[in-house]
Design a protein around this motif. Sequence first.
Motif, mmCIF file in Angstrom:
data_model
loop_
_atom_site.group_PDB
_atom_site.id
_atom_site.type_symbol
_atom_site.label_atom_id
_atom_site.label_comp_id
_atom_site.label_asym_id
_atom_site.label_seq_id
_atom_site.Cartn_x
_atom_site.Cartn_y
_atom_site.Cartn_z
ATOM 1 N N SER A 63 0.841 -1.208 0.000
ATOM 2 C CA SER A 63 0.000 0.000 0.000
ATOM 3 C C SER A 63 0.876 1.258 0.000
ATOM 4 O O SER A 63 0.551 2.241 -0.667
ATOM 5 N N GLY A 67 -4.581 4.034 3.625
ATOM 6 C CA GLY A 67 -4.401 2.597 3.391
ATOM 7 C C GLY A 67 -3.067 1.998 3.770
ATOM 8 O O GLY A 67 -2.747 0.882 3.390
ATOM 9 N N THR A 109 -4.354 -3.866 4.941
ATOM 10 C CA THR A 109 -5.312 -3.937 3.842
ATOM 11 C C THR A 109 -6.098 -5.237 3.964
ATOM 12 O O THR A 109 -5.520 -6.306 3.978
ATOM 13 N N ASP A 155 -4.456 -3.138 -5.112
ATOM 14 C CA ASP A 155 -3.749 -3.445 -3.860
ATOM 15 C C ASP A 155 -4.401 -4.679 -3.235
ATOM 16 O O ASP A 155 -5.625 -4.747 -3.121
HETATM 17 MG MG LIG Z 1 -1.714 -2.859 2.497
#
Ligand SMILES: [Mg+2]
Length: 286
Positions: A9, A21, A30, A52
Amino acid sequence: MGPTGAGKSSFINTATGNKTGVGHELESYTSSIQIIKLRSLEISMHDITFVDTPGFDDTHKSDIEILTMVADWLKITYERHVKLAGILYFHRISDNRMAGTPLKNLHMFEKLCGKNALKNIILTTTMWDEVEGKTGEQREEELKKHYWKSMISQGSTAMRFENTEQSAWNIIDAIVNSHNERYAVELQEELVDMKQGLPETKAGQELYGKLQALVTRQHDTLQKIRASMKRHDDETILNVLREEYEDLRKQGEATVRDMEALKIPIGKRLRRFFTSRLGFLTFRRR
Ligand SMILES: [Mg+2]
Ligand SMILES: Nc1nc2c(ncn2[C@@H]2O[C@H](COP(=O)(O)OP(=O)(O)OP(=O)(O)O)[C@@H](O)[C@H]2O)c(=O)[nH]1
């Protein structure tokens, strides 16, 4: 893609100037697939979509849940005829050994990609500011010579992310400017073209083998703990063993649930062993 906390991220944020994030705790951050779109001329000449993913060995989700999530996304996009321009696979150069999580992740990743997509993979190392002297270079050499050797020989590239916007774009440009043919990852072909279920795919099988091995190991360890609990009368040792035992039993239960979710057959004896509290109660009575 890459293990939790590898800096996936952070890379996207550094490239796009986004501030959200990124995890700051020891826990994985995440928890679902995130899509970040960058329109052409904002930073680059091209429209770029970053995807992601949560890393395997997440603190909240099992590997099965993560693989299912990634597989679902890959399946849907492939059905819409979208192919990935490239995949960045993240690895912390500050990790002092290649075992456990990073290694498990890499094996899963290789299975998921298959041969063709390997040409569009950049093995991206992060956390260069966390290593001193020649340590980083030595680890990089070791990765290239050993763990990444077969991927590199099949066309993958290794690059360093130095935690700056410029460095992020050097890596993105390597993909954008290469004009390599886009390939489906093998998991997409297996799920869509060959209509396989996730447990039948190579990535699913990799996880399946791991789960089987895990269950067997947990079973053996529990047996050993059982035996030593019978031998020792010291309350302190017994308490430590009880805790360890309870921990393993919970892990075993979770593994059994994972295997059931993947519809993996698990022997009745093992299932009973992990899901009943009988064994534990037997120790308590002593
Ligand atoms: Mg992440
Ligand atoms: N020192 C240093 N820290 C970094 C670097 N890249 C990322 N970090 C930090 O590492 C931590 C984890 O980074 P994330 O980007 O959240 O990692 P992730 O791979 O997205 O992790 P998950 O979302 O859990 O899969 C954060 O605290 C980042 O600020 C780097 O190059 N150097």
